[in-house]
Design an enzyme around this catalytic site. Structure first.
Site, PDB file in Angstrom:
ATOM      1  N   GLU A  91     -31.076 -11.835  -0.212  1.00 52.03           N
ATOM      2  CA  GLU A  91     -31.016 -11.366   1.179  1.00 52.03           C
ATOM      3  C   GLU A  91     -32.350 -10.755   1.608  1.00 52.03           C
ATOM      4  OE1 GLU A  91     -28.990  -8.066   4.055  1.00 52.03           O
ATOM      5  OE2 GLU A  91     -27.794  -8.685   2.325  1.00 52.03           O
ATOM      6  N   CYS A 128     -23.566  -3.424   6.461  1.00 52.39           N
ATOM      7  CA  CYS A 128     -22.437  -4.076   7.119  1.00 52.39           C
ATOM      8  C   CYS A 128     -21.154  -3.253   6.994  1.00 52.39           C
ATOM      9  CB  CYS A 128     -22.250  -5.496   6.580  1.00 52.39           C
ATOM     10  SG  CYS A 128     -21.233  -5.622   5.113  1.00 52.39           S
ATOM     11  N   SER A 161     -24.153  -9.095  -8.037  1.00 51.68           N
ATOM     12  CA  SER A 161     -23.674  -8.736  -6.698  1.00 51.68           C
ATOM     13  C   SER A 161     -24.133  -7.318  -6.358  1.00 51.68           C
ATOM     14  CB  SER A 161     -22.141  -8.822  -6.649  1.00 51.68           C
ATOM     15  OG  SER A 161     -21.635  -8.139  -5.529  1.00 51.68           O
ATOM     16  N   CYS A 190     -24.453 -14.999   6.547  1.00 53.90           N
ATOM     17  CA  CYS A 190     -23.506 -14.081   7.186  1.00 53.90           C
ATOM     18  C   CYS A 190     -24.046 -13.663   8.548  1.00 53.90           C
ATOM     19  CB  CYS A 190     -23.312 -12.853   6.299  1.00 53.90           C
ATOM     20  SG  CYS A 190     -22.333 -11.563   7.091  1.00 53.90           S
ATOM     21  N   HIS A 195     -22.176 -14.276  -4.519  1.00 55.04           N
ATOM     22  CA  HIS A 195     -22.422 -13.853  -5.902  1.00 55.04           C
ATOM     23  C   HIS A 195     -21.111 -13.610  -6.642  1.00 55.04           C
ATOM     24  CE1 HIS A 195     -26.838 -12.545  -5.066  1.00 55.04           C
ATOM     25  NE2 HIS A 195     -26.738 -13.815  -5.401  1.00 55.04           N
TER      26      HIS A 195
END
Length: 316
Positions: free
Chosen positions: A131, A200, A228, A101, A46
């Protein structure tokens, strides 16, 4: 004319994370290997600056697999995709590369493992975020229930309160997620959580750096894109940590200088998909207007690296 003095606090870590770095490399290496055009389902990360740069090199960005021809490679974005997407690509005999990812893939594996054990999943995430769509799409409809706030936990309709597990989107606010997890544990004492937090390392590290920096600053800018998730969370974290003016900017041209009149200090950080080039552009804009003294606010050192898929490491 003498420039006014300004202390510029620079957060570390900031900007690109290992997953973003890997995803961009995947697109670049795919173009090198197969030539242009290479199709990418959804923005690879993003950030408009990154996406535009890859577009110039021969990447074509689409939202759905149906927009891709059978005879050109397609790359799935770093955010992950529902299981149905690679299945459709295989059915069409397409060459595809998954740039999800590895930390998002870990959540996908976790969700499948719990489902195989007969547990219904609850996902903490933002509705409509790619996601979240990708993670929920790992299991059949109804097997993953979405909660966005602690209030959602009170109304979520589960099949069996004793057979539940939860996963989270990797780019959420650490503090917000902790509140939702606490609400889940209160309502469903037997719910199973991840072995290791799903948020993360890069999201956590960037938020911790902002928490350390925010109380020192009159204002704070987060370099990142409006779509984002991790960048928007940094703005929220900065505001909560004591910085009255915290704003998201895509690049230096977005800075609202009138709102910054009279400041003596500014904090600067960047979301995980913002390149260092844009951060430097913002720093240079301040140096044009102020006599800048820079101070680094470092709370962690990152040395994580993720390998690109093997298909890109072997000759065509």
């Amino acid at each position: 004319m003498t420039k006014p003095p300004l202390t510029l606090y620079l957060a570390a870590p900031r900007g690109f994370c290992a997953g973003v770095d890997r995803a961009i490399k995947i697109v670049e290496m795919a173009i090198e290997k197969w030539g242009a055009p290479v199709y990418v389902r959804h923005e690879i990360v993003h950030n408009k600056f990154v996406v535009d740069g890859l577009r110039e090199r021969g990447a074509i960005f689409v939202e759905e697999l149906s927009e891709c021809p059978d005879d050109r490679p397609v790359i799935f974005s770093a955010h992950g995709v529902p299981k149905a997407v690679p299945a459709k690509a295989e059915a069409r005999n397409m060459v595809y590369v998954d740039a999800t990812c590895p930390l998002v893939s870990k959540v996908h594996i976790e969700a499948q493992r719990h489902a195989d054990a007969g547990l219904q999943m609850i996902m903490i995430g933002h509705a409509g975020h790619p996601e979240t769509v990708g993670t929920m799409g790992q299991l059949p409809p109804g097997e993953v229930l979405l909660v966005e706030t602690p209030a959602d936990v009170d109304t979520v309709d589960v099949r069996d309160p004793t057979k539940l597990a939860y996963v989270t989107q990797t780019t959420l606010s650490v503090d917000d997620t902790a509140e939702i997890v606490a609400a889940l544990n209160r309502r469903f004492p037997q719910i199973i959580g991840p072995h290791k937090e799903d948020i993360c390392y890069a999201t956590t590290n960037r938020q911790e750096a902002v928490k350390a920096m925010a109380p020192k600053c009159d204002a704070m800018l987060v370099v990142g894109a409006p779509n984002s998730s991790n960048s928007r969370r940094l703005v929220e974290v900065g505001s909560r940590a004591g910085c009255e003016y915290a704003q998201l900017v895509q690049r230096a041209t977005d800075i609202d200088w009138r709102s910054l009149e009279g400041i003596a200090s500014i904090g600067i950080t960047a979301g995980a998909s913002a390149p260092e080039q844009l951060i430097n552009e913002v720093i240079d804009a301040f140096k044009d207007r102020y006599e800048v003294t820079t101070e680094l606010v470092e709370t962690a050192v990152e040395n994580v690296e993720f390998k690109v898929p093997r298909v890109l490491r072997v000759p065509a």
